[in-house]
Design an enzyme around this catalytic site. Structure first.
Site, mmCIF file in Angstrom:
data_model
loop_
_atom_site.group_PDB
_atom_site.id
_atom_site.type_symbol
_atom_site.label_atom_id
_atom_site.label_comp_id
_atom_site.label_asym_id
_atom_site.label_seq_id
_atom_site.Cartn_x
_atom_site.Cartn_y
_atom_site.Cartn_z
ATOM 1 N N ARG A 169 11.907 3.722 0.497
ATOM 2 C CA ARG A 169 11.853 2.796 1.647
ATOM 3 C C ARG A 169 13.117 1.959 1.613
ATOM 4 O O ARG A 169 13.539 1.493 0.544
ATOM 5 C CB ARG A 169 10.625 1.896 1.562
ATOM 6 C CG ARG A 169 10.649 0.783 2.588
ATOM 7 C CD ARG A 169 9.355 -0.008 2.624
ATOM 8 N NE ARG A 169 8.294 0.750 3.256
ATOM 9 C CZ ARG A 169 7.093 0.243 3.572
ATOM 10 N NH1 ARG A 169 6.831 -1.013 3.294
ATOM 11 N NH2 ARG A 169 6.169 0.987 4.151
ATOM 12 N N HIS A 221 8.194 6.122 9.973
ATOM 13 C CA HIS A 221 7.304 6.002 8.813
ATOM 14 C C HIS A 221 6.350 7.201 8.896
ATOM 15 O O HIS A 221 5.179 7.055 9.239
ATOM 16 C CB HIS A 221 6.559 4.673 8.899
ATOM 17 C CG HIS A 221 5.879 4.232 7.652
ATOM 18 N ND1 HIS A 221 5.632 5.083 6.584
ATOM 19 C CD2 HIS A 221 5.381 3.022 7.293
ATOM 20 C CE1 HIS A 221 5.013 4.401 5.636
ATOM 21 N NE2 HIS A 221 4.853 3.155 6.039
ATOM 22 N N ARG A 251 0.810 -1.236 0.000
ATOM 23 C CA ARG A 251 0.000 0.000 0.000
ATOM 24 C C ARG A 251 0.832 1.271 0.000
ATOM 25 O O ARG A 251 0.447 2.259 -0.626
ATOM 26 C CB ARG A 251 -1.070 -0.029 1.106
ATOM 27 C CG ARG A 251 -0.673 0.106 2.496
ATOM 28 C CD ARG A 251 -1.393 -0.880 3.384
ATOM 29 N NE ARG A 251 -0.658 -2.125 3.357
ATOM 30 C CZ ARG A 251 -1.188 -3.310 3.068
ATOM 31 N NH1 ARG A 251 -2.452 -3.410 2.841
ATOM 32 N NH2 ARG A 251 -0.431 -4.389 3.042
ATOM 33 N N THR A 252 1.963 1.285 0.691
ATOM 34 C CA THR A 252 2.737 2.534 0.723
ATOM 35 C C THR A 252 3.263 2.845 -0.682
ATOM 36 O O THR A 252 3.112 3.957 -1.192
ATOM 37 C CB THR A 252 3.894 2.428 1.737
ATOM 38 O OG1 THR A 252 3.354 2.038 3.002
ATOM 39 C CG2 THR A 252 4.611 3.758 1.885
ATOM 40 N N LYS A 302 25.362 -3.831 -7.062
ATOM 41 C CA LYS A 302 26.737 -3.864 -7.605
ATOM 42 C C LYS A 302 27.683 -3.075 -6.712
ATOM 43 O O LYS A 302 28.809 -2.774 -7.101
ATOM 44 C CB LYS A 302 26.758 -3.252 -9.009
ATOM 45 C CG LYS A 302 25.917 -3.987 -10.024
ATOM 46 C CD LYS A 302 26.043 -3.273 -11.365
ATOM 47 C CE LYS A 302 25.204 -3.955 -12.435
ATOM 48 N NZ LYS A 302 25.215 -3.181 -13.688
#
Ligand code: NCD
Length: 336
Positions: free
Chosen positions: A107, A135, A57-58, A86
């Site tokens: 995130r 958050h 959902r975020t 990498k």
């Protein structure tokens, strides 16, 4: 605070007036979120949506919120599809991707990583969750939902009684929500968690400094007895050293219809940031509450769009142009 061009990294950046501003702009986004009108105010703008941890959902609501304002979204999901795999640093990634975007949402599993990224970015960065730390946009949508749910009961946020239940040590949503509640008055918090998964001390300090009443309990039935909001959370399995350690705590606090009816007051609103862990050994919030009118979890997710649209409009300084760039929609996609 000055929103234009700012990074949104922590709830600590906000004053109470800023929260009011975000909520006021979020209210004004309803016609677009409900598909009655479309606006093209961000036509040509690009959101870099970078999610290095699982998210439904975020990630999707950030993307949809940007689309609903008329902008385009470019996504990077998972380290394995990014040059970070990498060995590229956050600094280099930020320098590069900020040249391709007008705003970035990110995130990442490490606390502080989104701030580190933001320091190198040439465009505003919004924290979509940095490990167990914070958050902030979830806290804003949670508080917006709390305000909405309580307004029907003629209550405001000052004086709120809330129980937070579950993994309060690793849960970044409850960390940010507690910080946000320090801006309000006379909050009564009941923290229901196993002793080892309690709220971090630095957050308890902030709550005490704000003069809030904090009660600790490991008995959920007691903790949910006298509250406006019961906020359930998932055991954050990914933050434990092993699955076995998480298993030890899973399923300890389960809210279902029978428990709700026996222990909660009839008006208590049930919230959860989602995802709820619906596996049988966890099931902290049972499906048998799905039709309950006080279950606000899907109103929370809907509100996520409004809050994220508001933040984009504020950070990119287009709040005053949203309406003039709008028109009625051509389609009808059913009753929302
Ligand atoms: C939460 C998260 O990722 O912190 N979910 C969300 O963003 N709505 C909560 C969780 O994962 O349990």
């Amino acid at each position: 605070m000055e929103f234009t061009g700012s990074h949104i990294l922590s709830i600590g950046q906000f004053q109470r007036a800023d929260i009011e501003r975000v909520f006021q702009v979020a209210d004004s986004m309803e016609p677009y979120a409900q598909r009655r009108r479309v606006t093209r105010v961000l036509e040509g703008a690009i959101l870099g949506n970078m999610f290095f941890e699982p998210s439904t959902r975020t990630r999707v609501s950030f993307g949809c919120a940007f689309n609903l304002l008329g902008g385009e979204v470019r996504e990077t999901t998972g380290f394995e599809t990014s040059a970070i795999a990498k060995g590229e640093s956050l600094y280099d990634t930020a320098r590069v991707l900020s040249g391709y975007s007008d705003v970035i949402c990110m995130r990442h599993p490490a606390s502080g990583s989104v701030s580190e990224f933001a320091q190198a970015s040439r465009v505003p960065v919004i924290n979509g969750g940095d490990g167990p730390n914070e958050h902030p946009t979830q806290a804003l949508l949670d508080l917006y939902t709390i305000r909405q749910e309580l307004s029907g009961l003629n209550k405001g946020i000052d004086g709120l009684r809330i129980a937070m239940i579950g993994d309060l040590k690793h849960g970044r949503t409850v960390h940010s929500l507690c910080k946000l509640l320090t801006l309000f008055k006379d909050i009564h918090l009941t923290l229901v968690a196993p002793k080892e998964l309690g709220m971090p001390e630095y957050i308890l300090d902030e709550l005490r400094t704000a003069g809030h009443q904090v009660i600790h309990s490991s008995d959920m039935s007691q903790g949910i007895g006298n509250v406006d909001i019961a906020y359930s959370t998932r055991i954050q399995e990914e933050r434990f050293v092993s699955k076995e350690e998480a298993d030890h705590y899973r399923g300890r606090f389960r809210l279902n219809q029978a428990i709700y009816t026996q222990f909660c007051q009839p008006n208590t609103v049930i919230m959860h940031p989602l995802p709820r862990d619906s596996r049988a050994d966890a099931n902290e919030l049972d499906n048998d509450l799905n039709q309950h009118p006080n279950l606000a979890i899907f109103r929370q997710t809907d509100n996520g769009i409004l809050i994220r649209m508001a933040l984009f409009a504020l950070v990119l300084n287009v709040v005053d142009q949203v309406e003039s760039c709008s028109r009625a929609v051509n389609w009808h996609s059913g009753n929302r």
